[in-house]
Design a protein around this motif. Structure first.
Motif, PDB file in Angstrom:
ATOM      1  N   ALA A 145       6.784   0.854  10.529  1.00  0.00           N
ATOM      2  CA  ALA A 145       6.421   2.250  10.290  1.00  0.00           C
ATOM      3  C   ALA A 145       5.924   2.449   8.861  1.00  0.00           C
ATOM      4  O   ALA A 145       4.933   3.151   8.624  1.00  0.00           O
ATOM      5  CB  ALA A 145       7.612   3.165  10.570  1.00  0.00           C
ATOM      6  N   LEU A 146       6.589   1.823   7.911  1.00  0.00           N
ATOM      7  CA  LEU A 146       6.187   1.926   6.510  1.00  0.00           C
ATOM      8  C   LEU A 146       4.786   1.336   6.303  1.00  0.00           C
ATOM      9  O   LEU A 146       3.938   1.938   5.634  1.00  0.00           O
ATOM     10  CB  LEU A 146       7.202   1.219   5.613  1.00  0.00           C
ATOM     11  CG  LEU A 146       6.895   1.203   4.121  1.00  0.00           C
ATOM     12  CD1 LEU A 146       6.771   2.608   3.560  1.00  0.00           C
ATOM     13  CD2 LEU A 146       7.974   0.409   3.391  1.00  0.00           C
TER      14      LEU A 146
ATOM     15  N   PHE B 145      -1.830   4.803   0.310  1.00  0.00           N
ATOM     16  CA  PHE B 145      -0.918   4.674  -0.819  1.00  0.00           C
ATOM     17  C   PHE B 145       0.161   3.644  -0.510  1.00  0.00           C
ATOM     18  O   PHE B 145       0.805   3.726   0.534  1.00  0.00           O
ATOM     19  CB  PHE B 145      -0.208   5.999  -1.129  1.00  0.00           C
ATOM     20  CG  PHE B 145      -1.122   7.100  -1.551  1.00  0.00           C
ATOM     21  CD1 PHE B 145      -1.821   7.024  -2.746  1.00  0.00           C
ATOM     22  CD2 PHE B 145      -1.281   8.224  -0.759  1.00  0.00           C
ATOM     23  CE1 PHE B 145      -2.660   8.053  -3.138  1.00  0.00           C
ATOM     24  CE2 PHE B 145      -2.114   9.250  -1.141  1.00  0.00           C
ATOM     25  CZ  PHE B 145      -2.813   9.175  -2.338  1.00  0.00           C
ATOM     26  N   ARG B 146       0.360   2.712  -1.446  1.00  0.00           N
ATOM     27  CA  ARG B 146       1.481   1.776  -1.291  1.00  0.00           C
ATOM     28  C   ARG B 146       2.796   2.506  -1.539  1.00  0.00           C
ATOM     29  O   ARG B 146       3.775   2.303  -0.845  1.00  0.00           O
ATOM     30  CB  ARG B 146       1.324   0.606  -2.260  1.00  0.00           C
ATOM     31  CG  ARG B 146       2.493  -0.346  -2.220  1.00  0.00           C
ATOM     32  CD  ARG B 146       2.188  -1.707  -2.804  1.00  0.00           C
ATOM     33  NE  ARG B 146       3.358  -2.500  -2.974  1.00  0.00           N
ATOM     34  CZ  ARG B 146       4.121  -2.998  -2.015  1.00  0.00           C
ATOM     35  NH1 ARG B 146       3.830  -2.750  -0.771  1.00  0.00           N
ATOM     36  NH2 ARG B 146       5.175  -3.726  -2.283  1.00  0.00           N
ATOM     37  N   ALA B 147       2.814   3.347  -2.554  1.00  0.00           N
ATOM     38  CA  ALA B 147       3.979   4.178  -2.870  1.00  0.00           C
ATOM     39  C   ALA B 147       3.437   5.567  -3.202  1.00  0.00           C
ATOM     40  O   ALA B 147       2.482   5.694  -3.969  1.00  0.00           O
ATOM     41  CB  ALA B 147       4.748   3.602  -4.050  1.00  0.00           C
ATOM     42  N   PRO B 148       4.021   6.601  -2.634  1.00  0.00           N
ATOM     43  CA  PRO B 148       3.500   7.939  -2.863  1.00  0.00           C
ATOM     44  C   PRO B 148       3.881   8.468  -4.244  1.00  0.00           C
ATOM     45  O   PRO B 148       4.889   8.073  -4.817  1.00  0.00           O
ATOM     46  CB  PRO B 148       4.175   8.768  -1.769  1.00  0.00           C
ATOM     47  CG  PRO B 148       5.480   8.068  -1.550  1.00  0.00           C
ATOM     48  CD  PRO B 148       5.176   6.606  -1.737  1.00  0.00           C
TER      49      PRO B 148
ATOM     50  N   PHE C 258       5.615  11.647   2.898  1.00  0.00           N
ATOM     51  CA  PHE C 258       5.451  10.218   3.160  1.00  0.00           C
ATOM     52  C   PHE C 258       6.690   9.676   3.879  1.00  0.00           C
ATOM     53  O   PHE C 258       6.589   9.029   4.930  1.00  0.00           O
ATOM     54  CB  PHE C 258       5.243   9.500   1.819  1.00  0.00           C
ATOM     55  CG  PHE C 258       4.836   8.061   1.912  1.00  0.00           C
ATOM     56  CD1 PHE C 258       3.497   7.694   1.897  1.00  0.00           C
ATOM     57  CD2 PHE C 258       5.789   7.056   1.958  1.00  0.00           C
ATOM     58  CE1 PHE C 258       3.116   6.362   1.939  1.00  0.00           C
ATOM     59  CE2 PHE C 258       5.417   5.726   2.002  1.00  0.00           C
ATOM     60  CZ  PHE C 258       4.081   5.377   1.989  1.00  0.00           C
ATOM     61  N   GLU C 259       7.862   9.964   3.327  1.00  0.00           N
ATOM     62  CA  GLU C 259       9.120   9.481   3.922  1.00  0.00           C
ATOM     63  C   GLU C 259       9.359  10.100   5.294  1.00  0.00           C
ATOM     64  O   GLU C 259       9.862   9.435   6.198  1.00  0.00           O
ATOM     65  CB  GLU C 259      10.302   9.754   2.990  1.00  0.00           C
ATOM     66  CG  GLU C 259      10.313   8.886   1.756  1.00  0.00           C
ATOM     67  CD  GLU C 259      10.418   7.397   2.073  1.00  0.00           C
ATOM     68  OE1 GLU C 259      11.146   7.014   3.013  1.00  0.00           O
ATOM     69  OE2 GLU C 259       9.745   6.604   1.389  1.00  0.00           O
TER      70      GLU C 259
END
Length: 88
Positions: free
Chosen positions: A26-27, A36-39, A47-48
């Protein structure tokens, strides 16, 4: 699509997919779709939430799948080998 997402159902995965397997897929999906790799902090919540919702949908999908019509407790039932005609 995401090449790092692996198939999570038997027989591609020999045992039942774990929560960690499902969440990782899912990630990867959300990362690919969002770009985005990390928001950033202002996007973290959405995002989460997307990762959680996709993981839940994935778990429901895997629970509902019937692989070749043989399903017992979420695992694929192995068929007994056919007896060989020359074996007596």
């Amino acid at each position: 699509m995401c090449r790092s997402i692996k198939t999570l159902r038997p027989p591609a995965l020999p045992e039942e997919a774990t929560e960690d397997d499902i969440r990782a897929a899912a990630l990867q999906y959300v990362r690919k779709i969002s770009g985005f790799r990390a928001p950033a902090a202002h996007n973290r919540e959405v995002f989460e939430r997307a990762v959680d919702e996709i993981a839940e949908a994935t778990a429901r999908l895997l629970d509902g799948l019937e692989v070749r019509g043989a399903r017992t407790g979420g695992a694929v039932r192995k068929r007994a080998p056919e007896p060989r005609p020359d074996a007596v």
